[in-house]
Design an enzyme around this catalytic site. Structure first.
Site, PDB file in Angstrom:
ATOM      1  N   ASN A 134      -0.883   0.468 -12.311  1.00  0.00           N
ATOM      2  CA  ASN A 134      -1.028  -0.090 -10.965  1.00  0.00           C
ATOM      3  C   ASN A 134      -0.236   0.719  -9.934  1.00  0.00           C
ATOM      4  O   ASN A 134      -0.705   0.950  -8.825  1.00  0.00           O
ATOM      5  CB  ASN A 134      -0.582  -1.560 -10.940  1.00  0.00           C
ATOM      6  CG  ASN A 134      -1.732  -2.481 -11.333  1.00  0.00           C
ATOM      7  OD1 ASN A 134      -2.853  -2.035 -11.538  1.00  0.00           O
ATOM      8  ND2 ASN A 134      -1.461  -3.765 -11.434  1.00  0.00           N
ATOM      9  N   PHE A 189     -10.547   5.488  -6.053  1.00  0.00           N
ATOM     10  CA  PHE A 189      -9.320   5.154  -5.313  1.00  0.00           C
ATOM     11  C   PHE A 189      -8.882   6.256  -4.366  1.00  0.00           C
ATOM     12  O   PHE A 189      -7.705   6.474  -4.151  1.00  0.00           O
ATOM     13  CB  PHE A 189      -8.194   4.750  -6.281  1.00  0.00           C
ATOM     14  CG  PHE A 189      -8.353   3.328  -6.722  1.00  0.00           C
ATOM     15  CD1 PHE A 189      -9.394   2.974  -7.557  1.00  0.00           C
ATOM     16  CD2 PHE A 189      -7.516   2.333  -6.256  1.00  0.00           C
ATOM     17  CE1 PHE A 189      -9.602   1.662  -7.926  1.00  0.00           C
ATOM     18  CE2 PHE A 189      -7.709   1.018  -6.619  1.00  0.00           C
ATOM     19  CZ  PHE A 189      -8.750   0.680  -7.450  1.00  0.00           C
ATOM     20  N   LEU A 190      -9.867   6.947  -3.809  1.00  0.00           N
ATOM     21  CA  LEU A 190      -9.567   7.946  -2.783  1.00  0.00           C
ATOM     22  C   LEU A 190     -10.174   7.523  -1.444  1.00  0.00           C
ATOM     23  O   LEU A 190     -10.438   8.367  -0.600  1.00  0.00           O
ATOM     24  CB  LEU A 190     -10.111   9.321  -3.196  1.00  0.00           C
ATOM     25  CG  LEU A 190      -9.304  10.107  -4.232  1.00  0.00           C
ATOM     26  CD1 LEU A 190      -9.877  11.515  -4.400  1.00  0.00           C
ATOM     27  CD2 LEU A 190      -7.824  10.219  -3.850  1.00  0.00           C
ATOM     28  N   CYS A 221      -1.803  -7.801  -6.940  1.00  0.00           N
ATOM     29  CA  CYS A 221      -1.228  -6.936  -7.974  1.00  0.00           C
ATOM     30  C   CYS A 221      -0.460  -5.731  -7.441  1.00  0.00           C
ATOM     31  O   CYS A 221       0.715  -5.579  -7.753  1.00  0.00           O
ATOM     32  CB  CYS A 221      -2.323  -6.449  -8.907  1.00  0.00           C
ATOM     33  SG  CYS A 221      -2.899  -7.739  -9.990  1.00  0.00           S
TER      34      CYS A 221
HETATM   35  C1  UDX Z   1      -5.984  -4.196  -8.983  1.00  0.00           C
HETATM   36  C2  UDX Z   1      -6.267  -3.218 -10.144  1.00  0.00           C
HETATM   37  O1  UDX Z   1      -7.438  -2.436  -9.827  1.00  0.00           O
HETATM   38  C3  UDX Z   1      -6.437  -3.960 -11.454  1.00  0.00           C
HETATM   39  O2  UDX Z   1      -6.611  -3.035 -12.521  1.00  0.00           O
HETATM   40  C4  UDX Z   1      -5.171  -4.797 -11.696  1.00  0.00           C
HETATM   41  O3  UDX Z   1      -5.222  -5.476 -12.909  1.00  0.00           O
HETATM   42  C5  UDX Z   1      -4.971  -5.751 -10.530  1.00  0.00           C
HETATM   43  O4  UDX Z   1      -4.872  -5.006  -9.313  1.00  0.00           O
HETATM   44  P1  UDX Z   1      -7.390  -5.790  -7.394  1.00  0.00           P
HETATM   45  O5  UDX Z   1      -6.088  -6.076  -6.712  1.00  0.00           O
HETATM   46  O6  UDX Z   1      -8.281  -6.916  -7.735  1.00  0.00           O
HETATM   47  O7  UDX Z   1      -7.140  -5.000  -8.751  1.00  0.00           O
HETATM   48  O8  UDX Z   1      -8.218  -4.832  -6.408  1.00  0.00           O
HETATM   49  P2  UDX Z   1      -8.629  -3.307  -6.292  1.00  0.00           P
HETATM   50  O9  UDX Z   1     -10.103  -3.236  -6.273  1.00  0.00           O
HETATM   51  O10 UDX Z   1      -7.925  -2.448  -7.257  1.00  0.00           O
HETATM   52  O11 UDX Z   1      -8.098  -2.985  -4.805  1.00  0.00           O
HETATM   53  C6  UDX Z   1      -6.737  -3.166  -4.445  1.00  0.00           C
HETATM   54  C7  UDX Z   1      -6.507  -2.822  -2.987  1.00  0.00           C
HETATM   55  O12 UDX Z   1      -6.591  -1.417  -2.779  1.00  0.00           O
HETATM   56  C8  UDX Z   1      -7.488  -3.432  -1.994  1.00  0.00           C
HETATM   57  O13 UDX Z   1      -6.786  -3.909  -0.851  1.00  0.00           O
HETATM   58  C9  UDX Z   1      -8.412  -2.292  -1.631  1.00  0.00           C
HETATM   59  O14 UDX Z   1      -8.965  -2.431  -0.334  1.00  0.00           O
HETATM   60  C10 UDX Z   1      -7.462  -1.122  -1.686  1.00  0.00           C
HETATM   61  N1  UDX Z   1      -8.125   0.173  -1.968  1.00  0.00           N
HETATM   62  C11 UDX Z   1      -8.724   0.387  -3.174  1.00  0.00           C
HETATM   63  C12 UDX Z   1      -8.120   1.177  -1.003  1.00  0.00           C
HETATM   64  O15 UDX Z   1      -7.577   1.015   0.102  1.00  0.00           O
HETATM   65  N2  UDX Z   1      -8.714   2.372  -1.306  1.00  0.00           N
HETATM   66  C13 UDX Z   1      -9.313   2.629  -2.503  1.00  0.00           C
HETATM   67  O16 UDX Z   1      -9.824   3.740  -2.685  1.00  0.00           O
HETATM   68  C14 UDX Z   1      -9.326   1.591  -3.466  1.00  0.00           C
END
Ligand code: UDX
Length: 435
Positions: free
Chosen positions: A208, A249-250, A260
């Site tokens: 994470n 995640f970019l 989380c």
């Molecule tokens: C995350 C992890 O992905 C998961 O494996 C863990 O168990 C719990 O935390 P979650 O919090 O449900 O899951 O959401 P996720 O889809 O990972 O996004 C997290 C945050 O990052 C969101 O606010 C999203 O908008 C942001 N994000 C994600 C970005 O700003 N850019 C990205 O490229 C990806």
């Protein structure tokens, strides 16, 4: 396999339901009577795609049930999963109150040998602590073994992730516990990483923290791209095609939120502090994320002399699409700042409105459609990339806003899509398009 799951919250419920779908006999134990009554009727207290169907199917075929009673729920169960919350304490560390309660309740009622599995995200050494504490509290002369099996579920696709994740991590220092957990998890048909307890605990935090760092990194590059004339969408594409980097995640935006990433990055920093080890990279991940949340307000202040009396349409308030979760959502800080600047806010979110009303200022008026939020507003700001927000036609902004100015915190449109549409468009890490 006979399995009990302690805690029918988001992680526990999804885990219990999916394990029952593999053919295991699962009982979920939760102290909340109302929740258990709902679940017994086949109603899910949370919205997760596919969950209700699996819940009802497995209740009907007799593989899944729910109880508030530990004695009844633990009877004959060979494996007991602990899936309770470990929220953040004020100093950033993980709060183990619910883990301690679950440990004590299991110890009080368990009358046969069992394997205890921790699903909850817990600091390194916690599984050993759970074992020692439980052994000291046991009321019968029995043997317990312990394993760590962290979850990697994303909200909104937790059922999909359970069956299609990239890996399953099992940590144990005990041969039998490792064998039984491996046998259970083989049903998911995913790669399994076997390791020791502390490494399993660390894998969850490190994963994470790494993903959060990836987001903060791309956000920094986005801000710099903006100042140097590059386009972050092209930059991220070009970077992500390198397999060593990966394209996930970019996506640059207004920072990460949710239950989380903010909690786990702070917990890992706090773990570092406890062993006298500072982590400058992670510290800056958190710092950059806080700064990033405010970037859209900075842009608006730069564009207008003042936001006093401006009518602003806020599109999306949940921390990400497909969830009603408002925890650590960037919208909390952004709407607070906009109100402080004297703006009038009208917001729309397809599902998070009920939760948002309990968290965001009462001064915000909520609407039931993008149209309604945008009509009569001066400018619009996208904070969550919901499908209906992403696909709201640009010409409608032009039609309904008093000034056709859109601030897009999630880069929902490409720059080329916006060019020539008569809308002034500000986004993250890309050139501004004039109307
Ligand atoms: C995350 C992890 O992905 C998961 O494996 C863990 O168990 C719990 O935390 P979650 O919090 O449900 O899951 O959401 P996720 O889809 O990972 O996004 C997290 C945050 O990052 C969101 O606010 C999203 O908008 C942001 N994000 C994600 C970005 O700003 N850019 C990205 O490229 C990806």
């Amino acid at each position: 396999m006979d399995i009990a799951v302690i805690g029918a919250g988001y992680v526990g419920l999804v885990t219990g339901v999916c394990l029952s779908d593999l053919g295991n006999q699962v009982t979920c134990i939760d102290i909340n009577e109302e929740k258990v009554a709902m679940l017994k009727r086949g109603e899910s207290p949370i919205y997760e795609e596919g969950l209700t169907e699996l819940l009802q199917k497995n209740i009907q075929r007799g593989n899944l049930d729910f109880t508030t009673q530990y004695r009844e729920g633990l009877a004959n169960k060979r494996v007991i999963y602990i899936a309770v919350d470990t929220p953040q304490l004020e100093d950033g560390s993980a709060n183990l109150t619910y883990i301690n309660k679950a440990t004590a309740s299991i110890a009080e009622h368990l009358d046969h040998d069992a394997i205890i599995v921790t699903k909850s995200t817990v600091p390194m050494g916690t599984n050993e602590y759970i074992k020692e504490r439980m052994e000291s509290l046991l009321t019968h002369d029995i043997t317990i073994k312990i394993a760590s099996n962290p979850e990697f579920l994303r909200q909104g696709s937790a059922v999909y992730d359970t069956f299609n994740g990239d890996r399953i991590v099992i940590g144990s220092d005990d041969e039998e516990a490792m064998r039984v957990l491996t046998e259970i998890n083989e049903g998911f048909n995913l790669p399994i990483v076997q390791t020791d307890l502390r490494s399993a605990e660390m894998i969850k935090y490190a994963s994470n923290a790494f993903l959060a760092t990836k987001i903060s990194f791309i956000n920094e590059i986005a801000n710099l791209s903006e100042k140097t004339g590059a386009n972050i969408q092209h930059v991220a594409k070009g970077m992500g095609m390198d397999k060593r980097i990966g394209s996930a995640f970019l996506n640059a935006g207004i920072g990460y939120g949710g239950s989380c990433f903010p909690k786990d990055t702070n917990a890992l920093l706090s773990i570092g502090e406890q062993v006298n080890y500072s982590m400058p990279i992670l510290k800056n991940t958190v710092y950059t994320n806080e700064r990033q949340k405010g970037i859209i307000v900075d842009k608006m202040l730069e564009r207008f002399d003042s936001l006093e009396g401006k009518k602003i349409a806020i599109l999306g308030v949940a921390f990400k699409p497909n969830t009603d979760d408002m925890r650590e959502a960037p919208s909390i800080l952004i709407t607070k700042r906009l109100l402080e600047e004297g703006a009038n806010l009208r917001a729309y979110d397809p599902v998070a409105t009920v939760n948002a009303k309990t968290i965001l200022s009462e001064e915000i008026e909520f609407t039931t459609s993008v149209d309604e939020a945008v009509k009569g507003a001066d400018v619009a700001v996208i904070l969550t990339e919901w499908e209906d927000i992403k696909h709201y036609p640009l010409e409608k902004y032009k039609q309904h806003l008093s000034h056709p100015i859109l601030f897009d915190g999630r880069n929902c449109f490409t720059v080329d899509e916006v060019k020539g549409q008569g809308v002034e468009y500000h986004s993250i890490g890309r050139p501004t398009i004039q109307a």
